[in-house]
Enzyme design. Structure first.
Site, mmCIF file in Angstrom:
data_model
loop_
_atom_site.group_PDB
_atom_site.id
_atom_site.type_symbol
_atom_site.label_atom_id
_atom_site.label_comp_id
_atom_site.label_asym_id
_atom_site.label_seq_id
_atom_site.Cartn_x
_atom_site.Cartn_y
_atom_site.Cartn_z
ATOM 1 N N ASP A 67 3.717 21.224 37.448
ATOM 2 C CA ASP A 67 5.172 21.067 37.538
ATOM 3 C C ASP A 67 5.613 20.175 38.690
ATOM 4 O O ASP A 67 4.809 19.813 39.571
ATOM 5 C CB ASP A 67 5.847 22.450 37.639
ATOM 6 C CG ASP A 67 5.112 23.412 38.568
ATOM 7 O OD1 ASP A 67 4.315 22.948 39.405
ATOM 8 O OD2 ASP A 67 5.336 24.625 38.462
ATOM 9 N N ASP A 136 8.993 36.630 40.117
ATOM 10 C CA ASP A 136 9.663 37.026 38.867
ATOM 11 C C ASP A 136 8.722 36.909 37.665
ATOM 12 O O ASP A 136 9.159 36.951 36.522
ATOM 13 C CB ASP A 136 10.940 36.192 38.646
ATOM 14 C CG ASP A 136 10.650 34.686 38.502
ATOM 15 O OD1 ASP A 136 9.461 34.297 38.501
ATOM 16 O OD2 ASP A 136 11.620 33.912 38.391
ATOM 17 N N HIS A 138 6.811 34.325 36.753
ATOM 18 C CA HIS A 138 6.671 33.018 36.091
ATOM 19 C C HIS A 138 5.292 32.396 36.304
ATOM 20 O O HIS A 138 4.645 32.647 37.315
ATOM 21 C CB HIS A 138 7.783 32.044 36.525
ATOM 22 C CG HIS A 138 7.710 31.539 37.929
ATOM 23 N ND1 HIS A 138 8.822 31.317 38.705
ATOM 24 C CD2 HIS A 138 6.661 31.175 38.717
ATOM 25 C CE1 HIS A 138 8.455 30.840 39.873
ATOM 26 N NE2 HIS A 138 7.152 30.743 39.915
ATOM 27 N N GLU A 143 10.497 30.347 33.830
ATOM 28 C CA GLU A 143 11.242 31.486 34.357
ATOM 29 C C GLU A 143 11.464 32.552 33.277
ATOM 30 O O GLU A 143 11.297 32.265 32.086
ATOM 31 C CB GLU A 143 12.590 30.983 34.890
ATOM 32 C CG GLU A 143 12.480 29.936 35.993
ATOM 33 C CD GLU A 143 12.055 30.518 37.338
ATOM 34 O OE1 GLU A 143 11.263 31.467 37.372
ATOM 35 O OE2 GLU A 143 12.514 29.999 38.373
HETATM 36 C C1 F6R Z 1 3.455 25.883 41.383
HETATM 37 C C2 F6R Z 1 3.795 26.797 40.288
HETATM 38 C C3 F6R Z 1 4.395 28.135 40.549
HETATM 39 C C4 F6R Z 1 3.730 28.881 41.717
HETATM 40 C C5 F6R Z 1 4.421 30.224 41.950
HETATM 41 C C6 F6R Z 1 3.853 30.943 43.160
HETATM 42 O O1 F6R Z 1 2.912 24.683 40.892
HETATM 43 O O2 F6R Z 1 3.614 26.445 39.169
HETATM 44 O O3 F6R Z 1 4.318 28.913 39.388
HETATM 45 O O4 F6R Z 1 2.380 29.064 41.427
HETATM 46 O O5 F6R Z 1 5.785 30.036 42.121
HETATM 47 O O6 F6R Z 1 4.112 30.210 44.296
HETATM 48 P P1 F6R Z 1 3.455 30.588 45.699
HETATM 49 O O7 F6R Z 1 2.008 30.349 45.563
HETATM 50 O O8 F6R Z 1 4.098 29.650 46.693
HETATM 51 O O9 F6R Z 1 3.792 32.023 45.943
#
Ligand code: F6R
Length: 245
Positions: A67, A136, A138, A143
């Protein structure tokens, strides 16, 4: 789904890097899906060490990132493009032509989304997709409420994600509201997925993802059906699980 619980973040990162290393050794031109955020940083450090000290060779690896924030250019310090170079690509011998990260500044979004899917297909599909999980539930930026059959798309970030990710920005208002992300189905089609989670603010999402129903409200829950998923947790992230494996 196989769940491994490690004592510390460091142990978790070492285990994840070991799995990636073995996959590259088995298939030098591995199609590797990558994630950003705090969680994979330890894994990337360990991969860099393996490259330097154990000759782990990335020269044929093809990467696809999950992403990118919409509206951030590749040289913006909070962009996921910038993150990937500073935390991994600048320190390994990956061929820059083999790196794919969504372009947050793309002018023709619809075309870009189709093209990203096409490139994944043309590479033969993702062999191993590294994932984190949002508080959440995801995966990617999919989301709650994102259809489980979604493909690479534009998504609106939830308030909880904006809050979580504001730690990387000067102020919460600076966090982009939209992002490009591989869809849930795109992620699900990876031949193997490796999801990492550490720390207490993930414990609730982890219990819903592993022990709850498969639902678009927790997009990670689709992985319960995946034929080859490894989840690596530290003790704190695993602390609410009723079943310990
Ligand atoms: C990042 C991504 C997100 C993160 C998630 C956890 O490329 O796709 O799904 O893996 O938001 O983020 P952290 O590791 O910062 O807690």
């Amino acid at each position: 789904m196989k769940t491994l619980i490690k004592k510390t973040y460091e142990d978790l990162s070492k285990e994840a890097a070991k799995i990636i290393k073995e996959a590259i050794q088995e298939k030098p031109n591995l199609v590797l899906g990558l994630a950003t955020g705090s969680t994979p940083i330890g894994t990337y450090k360990e991969l860099i060490r393996m490259h330097r000290e154990e000759n782990l060779d990335f020269s044929q690896v093809i990467s696809f990132n999950l992403d990118e924030y919409l509206g951030l250019s590749a040289d913006h310090h909070q962009s996921y493009n910038y993150f990937m170079y500073k935390n991994l690509f600048d320190y390994i011998n990956i061929n820059h032509k083999n790196i794919h990260i969504p372009d947050g500044m793309t002018e023709n979004v619809e075309e870009f989304l189709k093209e990203y899917e096409k490139k994944i297909r043309e590479a033969g599909g993702i062999d191993l997709q590294l994932l984190g999980i949002g508080s959440d539930g995801h995966i990617g930026f999919n989301e709650p409420g994102t259809p489980l059959n979604s493909r690479t798309q534009i998504v609106k970030l939830t308030e909880s994600t904006i809050k979580d990710n504001s730690r990387f920005f000067e102020k919460e208002e600076d966090v982009p509201r939209f992002a490009i992300t591989m869809g849930v189905q795109t992620i699900f089609e990876a031949k193997k997925t490796l999801l990492l989670a550490s720390s207490g603010n993930k414990a609730e999402a982890i219990v819903k993802f592993i022990e709850g129903p498969i639902t678009s409200q927790i997009t990670a829950s689709i992985l319960q059906k995946h034929p080859d998923t490894i989840v690596i947790l530290d003790e704190v992230a695993a602390s609410r699980l009723k079943r310990r494996y």
